[in-house]
Design an enzyme around this catalytic site. Structure first.
Site, PDB file in Angstrom:
ATOM      1  N   LYS A  54      -4.293   2.937  -7.314  1.00 59.18           N
ATOM      2  CA  LYS A  54      -4.075   4.380  -7.529  1.00 59.18           C
ATOM      3  C   LYS A  54      -4.107   4.681  -9.020  1.00 59.18           C
ATOM      4  CE  LYS A  54      -1.491   4.746  -3.275  1.00 59.18           C
ATOM      5  NZ  LYS A  54      -0.226   4.473  -2.621  1.00 59.18           N
ATOM      6  N   GLN A  98       5.946   4.482  -3.427  1.00 63.08           N
ATOM      7  CA  GLN A  98       5.152   3.510  -2.673  1.00 63.08           C
ATOM      8  C   GLN A  98       5.997   2.912  -1.546  1.00 63.08           C
ATOM      9  OE1 GLN A  98       1.786   2.836  -3.128  1.00 63.08           O
ATOM     10  NE2 GLN A  98       2.051   1.726  -1.207  1.00 63.08           N
ATOM     11  N   ASP A 121       1.932  12.936  -1.037  1.00 64.93           N
ATOM     12  CA  ASP A 121       1.690  12.125   0.159  1.00 64.93           C
ATOM     13  C   ASP A 121       1.839  12.959   1.436  1.00 64.93           C
ATOM     14  OD1 ASP A 121       0.806   9.553  -0.068  1.00 64.93           O
ATOM     15  OD2 ASP A 121       2.785   8.670  -0.413  1.00 64.93           O
TER      16      ASP A 121
END
Ligand code: NAP
Length: 289
Positions: A54, A98, A121
């Site tokens: 990322k 994460q 997200d």
């Protein structure tokens, strides 16, 4: 029948160029750039790779990025405190924690502490709830959005199509099923308790599989001409495999995504697009709109 292979790498590369151009335009116009903050707790090797990927993609597209490392002994409170700092930080547009987090941390509490306007997200209930209610929301799960983008690009008309979604996780299966319904598809949700998967799949014009079981689906289970999207990723003898036995679907499916090179490359570029969206949202907030 000719089976068209949907090339996720090509689509993702085209989107990368679009995002990079937009970030450059922001840099010239505003003298700034969107910024993503990623919190990584512990040293899980797979998570480290995902975060590194990322970060690299941000660098490639001109998006600013900060990785905040916390020890694997961190508590729920400590991770939430970091999230809250990032919520307040005006220079940060998108926040991503994460997953998975170490067992002692309440993943739900952490995810729900992210400002919904920075929730790139799409896991915050404010964003997931909007999807459920059919309201245009800020962010949806990047993998689900990536799957929908691949379907859109085939030109396939989802209106009235029967779509079987296999897997009901809140990150992939469930949001995809809602997005398909919003396109007026008739959705059959399948999961580990589903009886007669084969019979259900043979009725489906579109199959989206997000399970993580290699060869769960083969050519004998699908309808002729079906569009097959395989989001599953498993490691088999050092190689990546999807849920679908692609070889047996060739000549029977109308469209199919390979693994690797199908859905996988879409997730990260959708995250980058969400960072851009987050930047614009915060610009609007700061301008008091
Ligand atoms: P998950 O949370 O483990 O969900 C798996 C789903 O599959 C569950 O709903 C489960 O049913 C269902 N399932 C399990 N065995 C089944 C069977 N035999 N028949 C039908 N359904 C079955 O996984 P996830 O996070 O959604 O991920 C799913 C897959 O997608 C994994 O391989 C993951 O690596 C991959 N993935 C890929 C990307 C990408 O970027 N390409 C992103 C995210 C995930 P129950 O609900 O009944 O347990």
């Amino acid at each position: 029948m000719q089976t068209n292979i949907i090339n996720g790498r090509e689509v993702a590369a085209a989107l990368q160029q679009e995002v990079a151009r937009e970030v450059e335009a922001i840099r010239v116009r505003d003298g700034s750039a969107p910024k993503l903050a990623v919190i990584l707790v512990g040293e899980d090797p797979a998570s480290q790779i995902y975060v590194r990927n990322k970060s690299r993609m941000c660098g490639k597209l001109g998006i600013l990025q900060d990785t905040i490392l916390l020890p694997d002994t961190a508590t729920t409170g400590q991770v939430m405190q970091k999230v809250e700092e990032l919520n307040r930080d005006k220079s940060v547009n998108g926040i991503l924690v994460q997953l998975p987090l170490p067992g002692q941390i309440d993943e739900n509490k952490v995810t729900q502490s992210i400002d919904p306007l920075k929730d790139v997200d799409g896991f915050h209930i404010a964003n997931a709830g909007k999807l459920l209610m059919g309201i245009d929301g800020e962010f949806v799960s990047c993998t689900a959005e990536g799957i929908m983008e691949l379907i859109r690009r085939t030109g396939y008309d989802l209106d009235g199509a029967v779509c079987a979604v296999i897997g009901r996780s809140s990150t992939v299966g469930r949001p995809v099923s809602m997005m398909l319904q919003r396109q007026n598809a008739t959705v059959i949700m399948c999961h580990s308790h589903t009886r007669n998967l084969k019979e259900l799949l043979r009725q489906a014009d579109v199959v989206v599989s997000a399970v993580g079981k290699p060869d769960l689906i083969d050519g004998s289970m699908i309808k002729e001409g079906a569009l097959i999207i395989d989001a599953g990723i498993s490691r088999v003898g050092g190689h990546l495999a999807g849920d679908v036995d692609m070889q047996s679907c060739m000549g029977r499916a109308g469209y199919i995504t390979p693994v690797p090179g199908g859905v996988g490359p879409m997730t990260i570029i959708m995250l980058m697009k969400n960072c851009l969206k987050a930047y614009y949202l915060q610009q609007q907030m700061q301008a008091g709109q």
